[in-house]
Design a protein around this motif. Structure first.
Motif, PDB file in Angstrom:
ATOM      1  N   ILE A  86       0.913  -1.130  -0.093  1.00  0.00           N
ATOM      2  CA  ILE A  86       0.048   0.015   0.023  1.00  0.00           C
ATOM      3  C   ILE A  86       0.850   1.162   0.101  1.00  0.00           C
ATOM      4  O   ILE A  86       0.583   2.188  -0.772  1.00  0.00           O
ATOM      5  CB  ILE A  86      -1.016   0.150   1.077  1.00  0.00           C
ATOM      6  N   LEU A  87       1.792   1.444   0.896  1.00  0.00           N
ATOM      7  CA  LEU A  87       2.702   2.338   0.816  1.00  0.00           C
ATOM      8  C   LEU A  87       3.460   2.631  -0.504  1.00  0.00           C
ATOM      9  O   LEU A  87       3.732   3.892  -0.953  1.00  0.00           O
ATOM     10  CB  LEU A  87       3.780   2.325   2.035  1.00  0.00           C
ATOM     11  N   SER A  88       3.912   1.347  -1.222  1.00  0.00           N
ATOM     12  CA  SER A  88       4.606   1.425  -2.337  1.00  0.00           C
ATOM     13  C   SER A  88       3.550   2.280  -3.498  1.00  0.00           C
ATOM     14  O   SER A  88       4.095   2.890  -4.443  1.00  0.00           O
ATOM     15  CB  SER A  88       5.097   0.097  -2.977  1.00  0.00           C
ATOM     16  N   LEU A  89       2.217   1.904  -3.343  1.00  0.00           N
ATOM     17  CA  LEU A  89       1.300   2.592  -4.477  1.00  0.00           C
ATOM     18  C   LEU A  89       1.352   4.213  -3.946  1.00  0.00           C
ATOM     19  O   LEU A  89       0.716   4.769  -4.981  1.00  0.00           O
ATOM     20  CB  LEU A  89       0.123   1.786  -4.136  1.00  0.00           C
ATOM     21  N   THR A  90       1.416   4.736  -2.901  1.00  0.00           N
ATOM     22  CA  THR A  90       1.320   5.958  -2.775  1.00  0.00           C
ATOM     23  C   THR A  90       0.364   6.692  -3.069  1.00  0.00           C
ATOM     24  O   THR A  90       0.015   7.755  -4.082  1.00  0.00           O
ATOM     25  CB  THR A  90       2.711   6.818  -3.507  1.00  0.00           C
ATOM     26  N   PRO A  91      -0.896   6.121  -2.410  1.00  0.00           N
ATOM     27  CA  PRO A  91      -2.143   6.438  -2.957  1.00  0.00           C
ATOM     28  C   PRO A  91      -2.533   7.783  -2.113  1.00  0.00           C
ATOM     29  O   PRO A  91      -1.793   8.219  -1.000  1.00  0.00           O
ATOM     30  CB  PRO A  91      -3.182   5.676  -2.530  1.00  0.00           C
ATOM     31  N   ASP A  92      -3.389   8.819  -2.789  1.00  0.00           N
ATOM     32  CA  ASP A  92      -3.684   9.952  -1.969  1.00  0.00           C
ATOM     33  C   ASP A  92      -4.693   9.582  -0.939  1.00  0.00           C
ATOM     34  O   ASP A  92      -4.702  10.446   0.211  1.00  0.00           O
ATOM     35  CB  ASP A  92      -4.317  10.925  -2.980  1.00  0.00           C
ATOM     36  N   LEU A  93      -5.348   8.689  -0.795  1.00  0.00           N
ATOM     37  CA  LEU A  93      -6.559   8.235   0.049  1.00  0.00           C
ATOM     38  C   LEU A  93      -6.626   6.770   0.018  1.00  0.00           C
ATOM     39  O   LEU A  93      -6.551   6.208  -1.117  1.00  0.00           O
ATOM     40  CB  LEU A  93      -7.822   9.141  -0.773  1.00  0.00           C
ATOM     41  N   ILE A  94      -7.063   6.500   1.247  1.00  0.00           N
ATOM     42  CA  ILE A  94      -7.291   5.049   1.271  1.00  0.00           C
ATOM     43  C   ILE A  94      -8.578   5.114   2.317  1.00  0.00           C
ATOM     44  O   ILE A  94      -8.754   5.645   3.205  1.00  0.00           O
ATOM     45  CB  ILE A  94      -6.027   4.329   2.411  1.00  0.00           C
ATOM     46  N   PHE A  95      -9.683   4.412   1.901  1.00  0.00           N
ATOM     47  CA  PHE A  95     -10.933   3.897   2.564  1.00  0.00           C
ATOM     48  C   PHE A  95     -10.540   2.646   3.375  1.00  0.00           C
ATOM     49  O   PHE A  95     -10.220   1.437   2.733  1.00  0.00           O
ATOM     50  CB  PHE A  95     -12.004   3.753   1.477  1.00  0.00           C
ATOM     51  N   VAL A  96     -10.655   2.506   4.543  1.00  0.00           N
ATOM     52  CA  VAL A  96     -10.573   1.350   5.599  1.00  0.00           C
ATOM     53  C   VAL A  96     -11.823   1.289   6.301  1.00  0.00           C
ATOM     54  O   VAL A  96     -12.683   1.959   6.250  1.00  0.00           O
ATOM     55  CB  VAL A  96      -9.365   1.562   6.348  1.00  0.00           C
ATOM     56  N   THR A  97     -11.727   0.131   6.972  1.00  0.00           N
ATOM     57  CA  THR A  97     -13.042  -0.158   7.502  1.00  0.00           C
ATOM     58  C   THR A  97     -12.983  -0.005   9.168  1.00  0.00           C
ATOM     59  O   THR A  97     -12.006   0.257   9.735  1.00  0.00           O
ATOM     60  CB  THR A  97     -13.551  -1.820   7.545  1.00  0.00           C
ATOM     61  N   ASP A  98     -14.090   0.033   9.983  1.00  0.00           N
ATOM     62  CA  ASP A  98     -14.024   0.315  11.308  1.00  0.00           C
ATOM     63  C   ASP A  98     -13.108  -0.998  12.052  1.00  0.00           C
ATOM     64  O   ASP A  98     -12.685  -0.669  12.975  1.00  0.00           O
ATOM     65  CB  ASP A  98     -15.462   0.108  12.065  1.00  0.00           C
ATOM     66  N   TYR A  99     -13.175  -2.010  11.271  1.00  0.00           N
ATOM     67  CA  TYR A  99     -12.157  -3.254  11.927  1.00  0.00           C
ATOM     68  C   TYR A  99     -10.759  -2.571  11.850  1.00  0.00           C
ATOM     69  O   TYR A  99     -10.152  -2.937  12.657  1.00  0.00           O
ATOM     70  CB  TYR A  99     -12.052  -4.439  11.081  1.00  0.00           C
ATOM     71  N   HIS A 100     -10.188  -2.067  10.653  1.00  0.00           N
ATOM     72  CA  HIS A 100      -9.005  -1.749  10.671  1.00  0.00           C
ATOM     73  C   HIS A 100      -8.768  -0.459  11.570  1.00  0.00           C
ATOM     74  O   HIS A 100      -7.581  -0.503  12.235  1.00  0.00           O
ATOM     75  CB  HIS A 100      -8.757  -1.003   9.034  1.00  0.00           C
ATOM     76  N   TYR A 101      -9.853   0.292  11.789  1.00  0.00           N
ATOM     77  CA  TYR A 101      -9.673   1.686  12.758  1.00  0.00           C
ATOM     78  C   TYR A 101      -9.431   1.000  14.351  1.00  0.00           C
ATOM     79  O   TYR A 101      -8.470   1.591  15.002  1.00  0.00           O
ATOM     80  CB  TYR A 101     -10.846   2.267  12.568  1.00  0.00           C
ATOM     81  N   GLN A 102     -10.356   0.012  14.391  1.00  0.00           N
ATOM     82  CA  GLN A 102     -10.111  -0.593  15.864  1.00  0.00           C
ATOM     83  C   GLN A 102      -9.073  -1.405  16.171  1.00  0.00           C
ATOM     84  O   GLN A 102      -8.498  -1.669  17.293  1.00  0.00           O
ATOM     85  CB  GLN A 102     -11.346  -1.427  16.339  1.00  0.00           C
ATOM     86  N   ASN A 103      -8.449  -2.260  15.230  1.00  0.00           N
ATOM     87  CA  ASN A 103      -7.598  -2.965  15.283  1.00  0.00           C
ATOM     88  C   ASN A 103      -6.021  -2.712  14.725  1.00  0.00           C
ATOM     89  O   ASN A 103      -4.871  -3.361  15.113  1.00  0.00           O
ATOM     90  CB  ASN A 103      -7.832  -4.451  14.648  1.00  0.00           C
ATOM     91  N   HIS A 104      -5.871  -1.702  13.782  1.00  0.00           N
ATOM     92  CA  HIS A 104      -4.773  -1.547  13.346  1.00  0.00           C
ATOM     93  C   HIS A 104      -4.262  -0.112  13.088  1.00  0.00           C
ATOM     94  O   HIS A 104      -3.785   0.373  12.229  1.00  0.00           O
ATOM     95  CB  HIS A 104      -4.583  -1.755  11.727  1.00  0.00           C
ATOM     96  N   GLU A 105      -4.539   0.456  14.391  1.00  0.00           N
ATOM     97  CA  GLU A 105      -4.267   2.080  14.640  1.00  0.00           C
ATOM     98  C   GLU A 105      -3.005   2.578  14.077  1.00  0.00           C
ATOM     99  O   GLU A 105      -2.625   3.340  13.499  1.00  0.00           O
ATOM    100  CB  GLU A 105      -4.667   2.647  16.003  1.00  0.00           C
ATOM    101  N   PRO A 106      -1.854   1.649  14.684  1.00  0.00           N
ATOM    102  CA  PRO A 106      -0.599   2.036  14.288  1.00  0.00           C
ATOM    103  C   PRO A 106      -0.089   2.188  12.942  1.00  0.00           C
ATOM    104  O   PRO A 106       0.569   3.071  12.489  1.00  0.00           O
ATOM    105  CB  PRO A 106       0.309   1.107  14.957  1.00  0.00           C
ATOM    106  N   ILE A 107      -1.127   1.410  12.150  1.00  0.00           N
ATOM    107  CA  ILE A 107      -0.566   1.160  10.630  1.00  0.00           C
ATOM    108  C   ILE A 107      -1.388   2.397  10.140  1.00  0.00           C
ATOM    109  O   ILE A 107      -0.591   3.029   8.910  1.00  0.00           O
ATOM    110  CB  ILE A 107      -1.079  -0.055  10.037  1.00  0.00           C
TER     111      ILE A 107
END
Length: 326
Positions: A120-141
């Protein structure tokens, strides 16, 4: 959002590049995206939408200074909305489970609940849509993405058409597609209203049992699910309507419900689901079994919170009340 009537919808659609939910990237007939050249004055309109400030579904206030040119989506429903809004040419990464529209097959797969961070970092997107699961479990990322200059927008779980409309508005704001989002929502609302109006002709409600997983562990959908809302819209009774959310019932409990129609949603991974239901021991006296009223539907159109939910409603209406909706 206030309702947009048919004539206004037609005007909006013409103004916003001929948006058609379900249209293709090349031929406008295959996969729900809009890739035509902007109408005169459209570019200026889009530019005027930025900078934009809004709150995502985590409650965080986000400001996007410029229109995003590259996007990653970590949820199939979000991906479907993005393509329906004409963002297909900006998608540089999608989740491993994104399967619609067809052109997602050619987009980099970047993981699911566990994200491929380096990719994902290599793709250098301007914007990423994540889920509430990612928000709750992968905050450091997610913080790592933000430190890399990627705008992170959290899309929460949806359980109703109203929730889906709000998500479409949110995605539209974040990407500069507010007009297209309004048109898409208006189209879905109008089609749903047409189904509900037609359903007023129903004089004898049918009881419908829905299976989202096969025997022996049979799960169904109660209140607070799309299927329940869909059945209500077409004047059908959800046999599990006294339950809440996704629930497991025994075969003995199901048989006692005496459904008139049985709907399965797992034909994409179980061969001949109808035959399997019809041959169950002890089910012979169930009305749906006697009449052969067992139908499999595309799970994504009745459980995935995206633009195709309206197709799910229309299809269910034809299956359950063919004499009215065919």
């Amino acid at each position: 959002m206030k309702h947009v009537r048919s004539k206004m919808l037609a005007f909006i659609l013409a103004l916003t590049l001929g948006l058609l939910a379900g249209c293709g990237a090349e031929s406008n007939e295959a996969n729900g995206s809009v890739n035509e050249q902007p109408a005169k004055g459209q570019e200026a309109t889009q530019e005027s939408l930025f900078p934009v400030t809004f709150k995502d579904d985590s409650g965080k206030e986000i400001t996007i200074e410029e229109e995003p040119e590259s996007i990653v989506s970590m949820q199939p429903s979000t991906t479907e909305v993005a393509y329906a809004l004409g963002l297909g040419n900006k998608m540089v990464g999608v989740s491993d489970y994104c399967n619609y529209p067809g052109e997602t097959a050619d987009v980099e797969k970047v993981g699911g609940q566990d994200m491929n961070v380096e990719l994902i970092l290599s793709l250098t997107p301007d914007l990423i849509f994540v889920t509430d699961y990612h928000y709750q479990n992968h905050e450091p990322i997610l913080k790592q993405y933000e430190e890399a200059g990627i705008t992170v927008v959290v899309i929460g779980s949806e359980s109703s058409f109203a929730d889906v409309y709000e998500t479409m508005e949110l995605i539209g704001k974040a990407t500069g597609k507010t007009i297209e989002a309004e048109a898409l929502i208006a189209d879905m609302k109008e089609r749903l209203a047409a189904v509900e109006e037609k359903a007023k002709e129903v004089t004898d409600k049918k009881k419908v049992w829905v299976e989202v997983s096969p025997a022996p562990d049979i799960f169904t959908t109660g209140q607070g699910t799309f299927m329940h809302e869909m059945l209500e819209a077409i004047q059908a009774e959800n046999a599990a309507g006294d339950q809440e959310g996704w629930v497991k019932l025994t075969e003995e409990e199901i048989v006692k419900l005496n459904p008139d129609v049985i709907i399965t949603t797992y034909g994409y991974y179980v061969d001949n689901p109808k035959e399997g239901v019809l041959e169950r021991a002890g089910w012979a006296e169930v009305p749906a079994i006697k009449s052969g009223e067992v139908h499999d539907v595309d799970s994504d159109t009745v459980t995935r919170p995206g633009p195709r939910l309206i197709e799910g409603v229309e299809h269910l209406a034809k299956l359950i009340y063919p004499e009215i909706f065919e």
